[in-house]
Design a protein around this motif. Sequence first.
Motif, PDB file in Angstrom:
ATOM      1  N   LEU B 100       0.826  -1.211   0.000  1.00 21.44           N
ATOM      2  CA  LEU B 100       0.000   0.000   0.000  1.00 21.44           C
ATOM      3  C   LEU B 100       0.858   1.259   0.000  1.00 21.44           C
ATOM      4  O   LEU B 100       0.539   2.236  -0.673  1.00 21.44           O
ATOM      5  N   THR B 101       1.960   1.215   0.753  1.00 21.79           N
ATOM      6  CA  THR B 101       2.849   2.372   0.781  1.00 21.79           C
ATOM      7  C   THR B 101       3.378   2.644  -0.623  1.00 21.79           C
ATOM      8  O   THR B 101       3.437   3.788  -1.067  1.00 21.79           O
ATOM      9  N   LEU B 102       3.732   1.566  -1.330  1.00 24.71           N
ATOM     10  CA  LEU B 102       4.242   1.706  -2.694  1.00 24.71           C
ATOM     11  C   LEU B 102       3.185   2.345  -3.597  1.00 24.71           C
ATOM     12  O   LEU B 102       3.468   3.291  -4.339  1.00 24.71           O
ATOM     13  N   VAL B 103       1.949   1.847  -3.494  1.00 24.14           N
ATOM     14  CA  VAL B 103       0.860   2.363  -4.332  1.00 24.14           C
ATOM     15  C   VAL B 103       0.605   3.845  -4.041  1.00 24.14           C
ATOM     16  O   VAL B 103       0.362   4.640  -4.946  1.00 24.14           O
ATOM     17  N   VAL B 104       0.690   4.207  -2.769  1.00 22.47           N
ATOM     18  CA  VAL B 104       0.444   5.608  -2.405  1.00 22.47           C
ATOM     19  C   VAL B 104       1.631   6.483  -2.817  1.00 22.47           C
ATOM     20  O   VAL B 104       1.459   7.598  -3.308  1.00 22.47           O
ATOM     21  N   ALA B 105       2.846   5.958  -2.621  1.00 23.86           N
ATOM     22  CA  ALA B 105       4.032   6.800  -2.797  1.00 23.86           C
ATOM     23  C   ALA B 105       4.386   7.013  -4.272  1.00 23.86           C
ATOM     24  O   ALA B 105       4.924   8.050  -4.628  1.00 23.86           O
ATOM     25  N   TYR B 106       4.068   6.023  -5.119  1.00 27.29           N
ATOM     26  CA  TYR B 106       4.544   6.114  -6.499  1.00 27.29           C
ATOM     27  C   TYR B 106       4.031   7.354  -7.239  1.00 27.29           C
ATOM     28  O   TYR B 106       4.834   8.108  -7.808  1.00 27.29           O
ATOM     29  N   PRO B 107       2.719   7.598  -7.239  1.00 29.91           N
ATOM     30  CA  PRO B 107       2.241   8.819  -7.918  1.00 29.91           C
ATOM     31  C   PRO B 107       2.866  10.087  -7.346  1.00 29.91           C
ATOM     32  O   PRO B 107       3.213  11.010  -8.096  1.00 29.91           O
ATOM     33  N   PHE B 108       3.056  10.099  -6.023  1.00 27.38           N
ATOM     34  CA  PHE B 108       3.703  11.251  -5.391  1.00 27.38           C
ATOM     35  C   PHE B 108       5.103  11.449  -5.950  1.00 27.38           C
ATOM     36  O   PHE B 108       5.469  12.554  -6.352  1.00 27.38           O
ATOM     37  N   ALA B 109       5.868  10.349  -5.957  1.00 25.31           N
ATOM     38  CA  ALA B 109       7.261  10.424  -6.418  1.00 25.31           C
ATOM     39  C   ALA B 109       7.319  10.888  -7.870  1.00 25.31           C
ATOM     40  O   ALA B 109       8.133  11.730  -8.244  1.00 25.31           O
ATOM     41  N   LEU B 110       6.392  10.340  -8.671  1.00 21.39           N
ATOM     42  CA  LEU B 110       6.330  10.711 -10.079  1.00 21.39           C
ATOM     43  C   LEU B 110       6.039  12.207 -10.221  1.00 21.39           C
ATOM     44  O   LEU B 110       6.696  12.922 -10.987  1.00 21.39           O
ATOM     45  N   ALA B 111       5.071  12.680  -9.450  1.00 18.86           N
ATOM     46  CA  ALA B 111       4.693  14.089  -9.513  1.00 18.86           C
ATOM     47  C   ALA B 111       5.852  14.982  -9.101  1.00 18.86           C
ATOM     48  O   ALA B 111       6.119  16.015  -9.721  1.00 18.86           O
ATOM     49  N   ILE B 112       6.547  14.578  -8.052  1.00 20.28           N
ATOM     50  CA  ILE B 112       7.674  15.398  -7.591  1.00 20.28           C
ATOM     51  C   ILE B 112       8.766  15.434  -8.667  1.00 20.28           C
ATOM     52  O   ILE B 112       9.284  16.490  -9.004  1.00 20.28           O
ATOM     53  N   ALA B 113       9.085  14.245  -9.214  1.00 18.69           N
ATOM     54  CA  ALA B 113      10.174  14.164 -10.193  1.00 18.69           C
ATOM     55  C   ALA B 113       9.864  14.963 -11.458  1.00 18.69           C
ATOM     56  O   ALA B 113      10.758  15.457 -12.130  1.00 18.69           O
ATOM     57  N   ARG B 114       8.576  15.077 -11.787  1.00 23.21           N
ATOM     58  CA  ARG B 114       8.211  15.746 -13.040  1.00 23.21           C
ATOM     59  C   ARG B 114       7.922  17.228 -12.877  1.00 23.21           C
ATOM     60  O   ARG B 114       7.600  17.907 -13.835  1.00 23.21           O
ATOM     61  N   SER B 115       7.982  17.725 -11.628  1.00 24.40           N
ATOM     62  CA  SER B 115       7.686  19.152 -11.468  1.00 24.40           C
ATOM     63  C   SER B 115       8.966  19.967 -11.630  1.00 24.40           C
ATOM     64  O   SER B 115      10.072  19.418 -11.666  1.00 24.40           O
ATOM     65  N   SER B 116       8.791  21.288 -11.715  1.00 20.10           N
ATOM     66  CA  SER B 116       9.940  22.166 -11.921  1.00 20.10           C
ATOM     67  C   SER B 116      10.831  22.126 -10.684  1.00 20.10           C
ATOM     68  O   SER B 116      10.362  21.864  -9.587  1.00 20.10           O
ATOM     69  N   PRO B 117      12.156  22.373 -10.872  1.00 25.05           N
ATOM     70  CA  PRO B 117      13.100  22.239  -9.752  1.00 25.05           C
ATOM     71  C   PRO B 117      12.666  23.019  -8.511  1.00 25.05           C
ATOM     72  O   PRO B 117      12.842  22.551  -7.389  1.00 25.05           O
ATOM     73  N   LYS B 118      12.067  24.183  -8.712  1.00 21.95           N
ATOM     74  CA  LYS B 118      11.688  25.019  -7.570  1.00 21.95           C
ATOM     75  C   LYS B 118      10.574  24.342  -6.772  1.00 21.95           C
ATOM     76  O   LYS B 118      10.655  24.191  -5.557  1.00 21.95           O
ATOM     77  N   VAL B 119       9.532  23.909  -7.485  1.00 25.29           N
ATOM     78  CA  VAL B 119       8.405  23.223  -6.836  1.00 25.29           C
ATOM     79  C   VAL B 119       8.893  21.926  -6.187  1.00 25.29           C
ATOM     80  O   VAL B 119       8.456  21.546  -5.110  1.00 25.29           O
ATOM     81  N   ARG B 120       9.808  21.261  -6.884  1.00 22.48           N
ATOM     82  CA  ARG B 120      10.352  19.992  -6.407  1.00 22.48           C
ATOM     83  C   ARG B 120      10.916  20.124  -4.991  1.00 22.48           C
ATOM     84  O   ARG B 120      10.636  19.330  -4.110  1.00 22.48           O
ATOM     85  N   THR B 121      11.737  21.181  -4.787  1.00 20.79           N
ATOM     86  CA  THR B 121      12.337  21.397  -3.473  1.00 20.79           C
ATOM     87  C   THR B 121      11.251  21.532  -2.407  1.00 20.79           C
ATOM     88  O   THR B 121      11.353  20.962  -1.318  1.00 20.79           O
TER      89      THR B 121
END
Lengths: 374, 305
Positions: B100-121
């Motif tokens: 479940l942690t994987l299922v919850v975390a994956y979209p988050f991680a994807l969203a963070i990785a794909r956002s602009s460097p400023k938002v990412r931080t």
Amino acid sequence: MARTHSLKFLALVGALALPAASASAQQQQKPAAPERTVNVFNWSDYIDPKVLEDFTHETGIKVIYDTYDSNEMLETRLLAGKTGYDVVVPSATFLARQIKAGVYQKLDKSKLTNIKSLWPDIMARLAKYDPGNEYAVDYMWFTTGIAYNVQRAKERFGNKPLDTWDIVFRPENLKKFADCGVYVLDSPEDLFSIALNYMKLNPDSKNPNDLRRAADLLGGMRRYVKKFHSSEYINALANGDICLAIGWAGDSFQARNRAREANNGIEINYVIPREGTLMSMDTLAMPKDAPHPEEGLKFIDFLMRPEVAARNTSITNFANGVITSRDFVDKDVLGNKSVYPDQATMARLFTVTGYDQAVQKIVTREWTRVKTGK
Amino acid sequence: MRPASKARSRRNWLVIAVPYGWLLLFFLAPFALVLKISLSQSALSLPPYAPVFDWSDDFRAIVEKLQALSFESFAGFFNDSLYVDSYVSSVVIAAIATLLTLVVAYPFALAIARSSPKVRTILIGLAIAPFWTSFLIRVYAWITILKDEGLLNHFLMRIGLIDAPLGIFATNTAIVIGIVYSYLPFMLLPLYAAIEGQDQALLEAAADLGASPWRAFLRITLPLSMRGIIAGSLLVFIPAVGEFVIPDLLGGSDTLMIGRTLWNDFFVNRDWPAASAAAIVLLILLVGPLLVYERVQLRDEKVRA
């Protein structure tokens, strides 16, 4: 006494990890700062906090105060050694075993000026665990009984009194409370002796067959019990999260007082079941390696002072072991038959001795079976 | 050997010595102590087991004490199904929670990785922010949320979704929720690291060749982030198996987990040898998945080389 859940648990965990370090740190600082301290390890919600302030004010001795909520927690620390504590508050059955393990030092009675005001009957009962009353004095004594939400009980049982173990040991009765929440002390010693007594067996029986039969009876409660826990029920009763608990007298009345303070319309009551119940005693004792024995004795003596003992009883709703303190105890608490039972009730209270290693393993295993079904 | 290379080899040695020294001091030494206790017998004394080795022991005393050691505590596991039941139940709860942690975390991680460097931080900062508060207090907060008279049930009843409280508190569901919440960052960060390092050009190429975004995700992003998935899963699974605080606070009394069985042996039975033996078996069981991870990593590195 506005303590919350989280603080209590933190205290418990902190007690596990920190005091040894902090105590040794204090020792190192000693030459630089001549400040006198006493390290105390007591049950949670078991003192009038102002008593600690007054002790420091009167003697100049600073009190380092930590809390726990199970005898096992205290015992593990004591057996590991070098706790750094000067005064601890073990229950009598644990005290007996810990004396045998060589954990404690004898109390220097000449330093305890208030020893004459101790309750002879209580000290005589305590002598069963500590022959000659050499290692400990009684701090508080109390019963294990049934605490309940008065409105919820009325909805289910009308005006029938709840002062019988039938309420919890007959599934058809306990079932009625399952939907509003039942808690049971996570204390096998209390529950096994009460179950044995209910089955008309010797409550102090160490016979494995008796213990297994008691476990069968206790296991019948599992389906309807929300949690086995020894301190959460105070707040859970007061908040209305649960409506019935097998609990200790003083804690149950603290739940009643918290509900009254919160003015949430919840009325809690506590009864001593008529079949009789376990009487427990908590004692004041000093570990052998106490770093400040002199200050420790001063602290114990202060707690035995009738006026001080009375204040602790008035706040905690636990009866203390100082007979002359009754003149100073809050009238409502003194008049409460569940805190200071009458002679007839007293006669129905039994005490038990502790378990040795082999029996303890059986009891723990059976208790796990009671709680989990496995 | 030339002096320069000699100095370098000494420096290399020092660099290696630090982590090995660390392991020796904080892993092997405590492990040896626990192993020793697991071979002792429990006793009513200070400390509550025998024999106890002392610095003043002479050779003969040490030999005598060594002879007193036995594997009795380990034999205890096979006489009682309790330990096996506890292990199995711990592993099942930890596995469900990890998934479940994987299922919850994956979209988050994807969203963070794909956002602009400023938002990412900012997003990474937010993911780590809960660590500023004590773990205990955060788990405690979940009691207030999940209990029958708690926030969640009040909210759901107010909006009319349910008539009676859900009764999540004091169940295994509550434990899983607690683990997912508490360990989310441990899953999130390795996933983020694995996704962030991927070459975006691969996705563009996939799109050019007519792959749908979903297909591109399944064929490119997901396989390339496998290392992150494995690392994150291990970081969640291993501590979750031995978790004690979350089951104790959020779980019911009928929850059997190895952490609690250990606690009982240690605190209630005062049987330190049995508790130590159980801890060692737990450790051995957990080393298995770690070795698998190690092999996967090695193979990966070889492939790269």
